[in-house]
Write an enzyme that holds these catalytic residues in place. Structure first.
Site, PDB file in Angstrom:
ATOM      1  N   ALA A   1       8.682 -26.707 -38.079  1.00 40.85           N
ATOM      2  CA  ALA A   1       9.111 -28.097 -38.183  1.00 40.85           C
ATOM      3  C   ALA A   1       7.919 -28.892 -38.717  1.00 40.85           C
ATOM      4  CB  ALA A   1       9.535 -28.599 -36.818  1.00 40.85           C
TER       5      ALA A   1
ATOM      6  N   GLY B   1       9.801 -23.357 -36.225  1.00 36.59           N
ATOM      7  CA  GLY B   1      11.144 -23.529 -36.787  1.00 36.59           C
ATOM      8  C   GLY B   1      11.462 -22.506 -37.869  1.00 36.59           C
TER       9      GLY B   1
ATOM     10  N   GLU C   1      12.609 -19.572 -36.028  1.00 37.12           N
ATOM     11  CA  GLU C   1      13.870 -19.957 -35.381  1.00 37.12           C
ATOM     12  C   GLU C   1      15.037 -19.972 -36.369  1.00 37.12           C
ATOM     13  OE1 GLU C   1      11.748 -23.404 -33.686  1.00 37.12           O
ATOM     14  OE2 GLU C   1      12.755 -22.916 -31.808  1.00 37.12           O
TER      15      GLU C   1
ATOM     16  N   GLU D   1       4.320 -23.142 -31.115  1.00 34.69           N
ATOM     17  CA  GLU D   1       4.469 -24.524 -30.630  1.00 34.69           C
ATOM     18  C   GLU D   1       3.552 -24.855 -29.464  1.00 34.69           C
ATOM     19  OE1 GLU D   1       6.935 -22.620 -31.692  1.00 34.69           O
ATOM     20  OE2 GLU D   1       8.501 -23.796 -32.662  1.00 34.69           O
TER      21      GLU D   1
HETATM   22  N1  CAA Z   1       4.300 -29.241 -40.890  1.00 32.85           N
HETATM   23  C1  CAA Z   1       3.792 -30.051 -41.810  1.00 32.85           C
HETATM   24  N2  CAA Z   1       2.941 -29.650 -42.781  1.00 32.85           N
HETATM   25  C2  CAA Z   1       2.600 -28.349 -42.798  1.00 32.85           C
HETATM   26  C3  CAA Z   1       3.089 -27.440 -41.855  1.00 32.85           C
HETATM   27  C4  CAA Z   1       3.982 -27.928 -40.866  1.00 32.85           C
HETATM   28  N3  CAA Z   1       4.552 -27.131 -39.949  1.00 32.85           N
HETATM   29  N4  CAA Z   1       2.563 -26.223 -42.115  1.00 32.85           N
HETATM   30  C5  CAA Z   1       1.766 -26.363 -43.180  1.00 32.85           C
HETATM   31  N5  CAA Z   1       1.785 -27.656 -43.601  1.00 32.85           N
HETATM   32  C6  CAA Z   1       1.071 -28.237 -44.733  1.00 32.85           C
HETATM   33  C7  CAA Z   1      -0.406 -28.409 -44.409  1.00 32.85           C
HETATM   34  O1  CAA Z   1      -0.605 -29.602 -43.671  1.00 32.85           O
HETATM   35  C8  CAA Z   1      -1.011 -28.432 -45.777  1.00 32.85           C
HETATM   36  O2  CAA Z   1      -0.806 -29.705 -46.335  1.00 32.85           O
HETATM   37  P1  CAA Z   1      -1.986 -30.419 -47.210  1.00 32.85           P
HETATM   38  O3  CAA Z   1      -2.178 -29.475 -48.371  1.00 32.85           O
HETATM   39  O4  CAA Z   1      -1.384 -31.724 -47.586  1.00 32.85           O
HETATM   40  O5  CAA Z   1      -3.160 -30.486 -46.314  1.00 32.85           O
HETATM   41  C9  CAA Z   1      -0.149 -27.447 -46.561  1.00 32.85           C
HETATM   42  O6  CAA Z   1       1.073 -27.331 -45.836  1.00 32.85           O
HETATM   43  C10 CAA Z   1      -0.779 -26.069 -46.662  1.00 32.85           C
HETATM   44  O7  CAA Z   1      -1.079 -25.629 -45.359  1.00 32.85           O
HETATM   45  P2  CAA Z   1      -2.520 -25.099 -44.913  1.00 32.85           P
HETATM   46  O8  CAA Z   1      -3.575 -25.751 -45.722  1.00 32.85           O
HETATM   47  O9  CAA Z   1      -2.605 -25.214 -43.430  1.00 32.85           O
HETATM   48  O10 CAA Z   1      -2.385 -23.568 -45.362  1.00 32.85           O
HETATM   49  P3  CAA Z   1      -3.169 -22.321 -44.721  1.00 32.85           P
HETATM   50  O11 CAA Z   1      -2.928 -21.179 -45.653  1.00 32.85           O
HETATM   51  O12 CAA Z   1      -4.572 -22.656 -44.395  1.00 32.85           O
HETATM   52  O13 CAA Z   1      -2.403 -22.032 -43.339  1.00 32.85           O
HETATM   53  C11 CAA Z   1      -0.485 -21.800 -41.904  1.00 32.85           C
HETATM   54  C12 CAA Z   1      -1.051 -21.653 -43.338  1.00 32.85           C
HETATM   55  C13 CAA Z   1      -1.148 -20.750 -41.002  1.00 32.85           C
HETATM   56  C14 CAA Z   1       1.015 -21.536 -41.989  1.00 32.85           C
HETATM   57  C15 CAA Z   1      -0.789 -23.204 -41.367  1.00 32.85           C
HETATM   58  O14 CAA Z   1      -0.353 -24.142 -42.336  1.00 32.85           O
HETATM   59  C16 CAA Z   1      -0.122 -23.532 -40.074  1.00 32.85           C
HETATM   60  O15 CAA Z   1      -0.562 -23.083 -39.022  1.00 32.85           O
HETATM   61  N6  CAA Z   1       0.975 -24.345 -40.118  1.00 32.85           N
HETATM   62  C17 CAA Z   1       1.631 -24.819 -38.948  1.00 32.85           C
HETATM   63  C18 CAA Z   1       2.433 -23.729 -38.263  1.00 32.85           C
HETATM   64  C19 CAA Z   1       3.080 -24.251 -36.998  1.00 32.85           C
HETATM   65  O16 CAA Z   1       2.419 -24.616 -36.046  1.00 32.85           O
HETATM   66  N7  CAA Z   1       4.438 -24.272 -36.954  1.00 32.85           N
HETATM   67  C20 CAA Z   1       5.178 -24.733 -35.840  1.00 32.85           C
HETATM   68  C21 CAA Z   1       5.555 -26.173 -36.029  1.00 32.85           C
HETATM   69  S1  CAA Z   1       6.278 -26.883 -34.601  1.00 32.85           S
HETATM   70  C22 CAA Z   1       7.892 -26.422 -34.616  1.00 32.85           C
HETATM   71  O17 CAA Z   1       8.343 -25.681 -35.467  1.00 32.85           O
HETATM   72  C23 CAA Z   1       8.726 -27.039 -33.542  1.00 32.85           C
HETATM   73  C24 CAA Z   1      10.088 -26.484 -33.378  1.00 32.85           C
HETATM   74  O18 CAA Z   1      10.348 -25.517 -32.699  1.00 32.85           O
HETATM   75  C25 CAA Z   1      11.203 -27.154 -33.964  1.00 32.85           C
END
Ligand code: CAA
Length: 260
Positions: free
Chosen positions: A66, A111, A114, A134
């Protein structure tokens, strides 16, 4: 239909819905969830389509979860609505009256895992990564991760993933039973389409009934579920496909199913 964050295309009997926000690794914001809902509806209305493939645009991510930037400022009511929008979207995928295969081509986190688990089954590329991180953000899964994941892989394994927030490789996800098959990234779509075509070549009514019975029966007690199966099975005998399928077998030829 004009979508902002998805691409929907049809190749004969196969539909392909690609979540398309590569700059944010296809993260699910509200706008994207609404696009997916409309895309699923459009796919449903496309009567020629027999199987839908759900994937992510770009080479890096299926869906990285998400949208954290959008969630960050939410209050509880907004979070409730967000979770409900996610649930409705995933339910539309799960309830689509044709099979949906997730082709997971990179990160499928939060998500992302999921939404993949809401599909009928998952194929993954070798570089795919699964997880529900999360708790590392101070929350816990809110798009069905606490419910569909335990039903798919059992409570213990699901709890381990949910409580640790750790990421697992495609091979580990295969061993856990999240993923059905793992392919090199370059052949993921081709292999997924092969399976989709194999499904599409079968009697469409039988496939639809089978999906309905597996899903509806899963949470019933066994005798009720078997009774549901009997009624659905008998309905199959009211179709032209049943006559054609069995006649073709007896006549030692390939069936020519009409989906009727
Ligand atoms: N939401 C918003 N933006 C996201 C995102 C997310 N879940 N995941 C990645 N992005 C964005 C980053 O902010 C970044 O944006 P900018 O270039 O503008 O800075 C871009 O995508 C590229 O990401 P990274 O620079 O972080 O890329 P990376 O290769 O270094 O890492 C990754 C990749 C490991 C997937 C890392 O991006 C990450 O950990 N993302 C978040 C994963 C996460 O925690 N997901 C769970 C979300 S909560 C949820 O899903 C709740 C639910 O149950 C409904």
């Amino acid at each position: 239909m004009d979508y902002k964050n998805i691409l929907l295309s049809f190749e004969g009997e196969i539909g392909i819905l690609a979540i398309n926000r590569p700059k944010a690794l296809n993260a699910l914001n509200i706008e994207t969830l609404k696009d997916i809902q409309m895309g699923i509806q459009e796919a449903k209305d496309h009567s020629e389509m027999k199987v839908l493939i759900l994937t992510g645009s770009g080479e890096k991510a299926f869906v990285a979860g998400a949208d954290i930037a959008e969630m960050k400022g939410m209050n509880s009511i907004e979070a409730l609505n967000f979770s409900k929008t996610g649930h409705l979207t995933l339910k539309m995928i799960q309830d689509l009256d044709r099979p949906v295969i997730a082709a997971v081509n990179g990160y499928a986190l939060g998500g992302g895992t999921e939404i993949a688990v809401a599909c009928d089954f998952i194929y993954a590329s070798e570089n795919a990564r699964f997880g529900v991180p999360e708790v590392t953000l101070g929350i816990f899964p809110g798009f069905g991760g606490t419910q569909r994941l335990p039903r798919l892989i059992g409570k213990g394994k699901a709890k381990e993933l949910i409580f640790t927030g750790k990421m697992v490789t495609a091979q580990e996800a295969y061993q856990m039973g999240i993923v059905n098959r793992v392919f090199p990234a370059a052949s993921l779509m081709e292999e997924t389409k092969k399976t989709a075509l194999q499904i599409a070549a079968n009697g469409a009514v039988g496939v639809r009934l089978a999906k309905m019975v597996v899903d509806a029966g899963f949470n019933m007690d066994l005798s009720e579920a078997c009774s549901l199966e009997s009624y659905a099975f008998s309905f199959g005998f009211a179709t032209e496909d049943q006559k054609e399928g069995m006649t073709a077998f007896i006549e030692k030829r390939k069936p020519n199913f009409k989906g009727k």
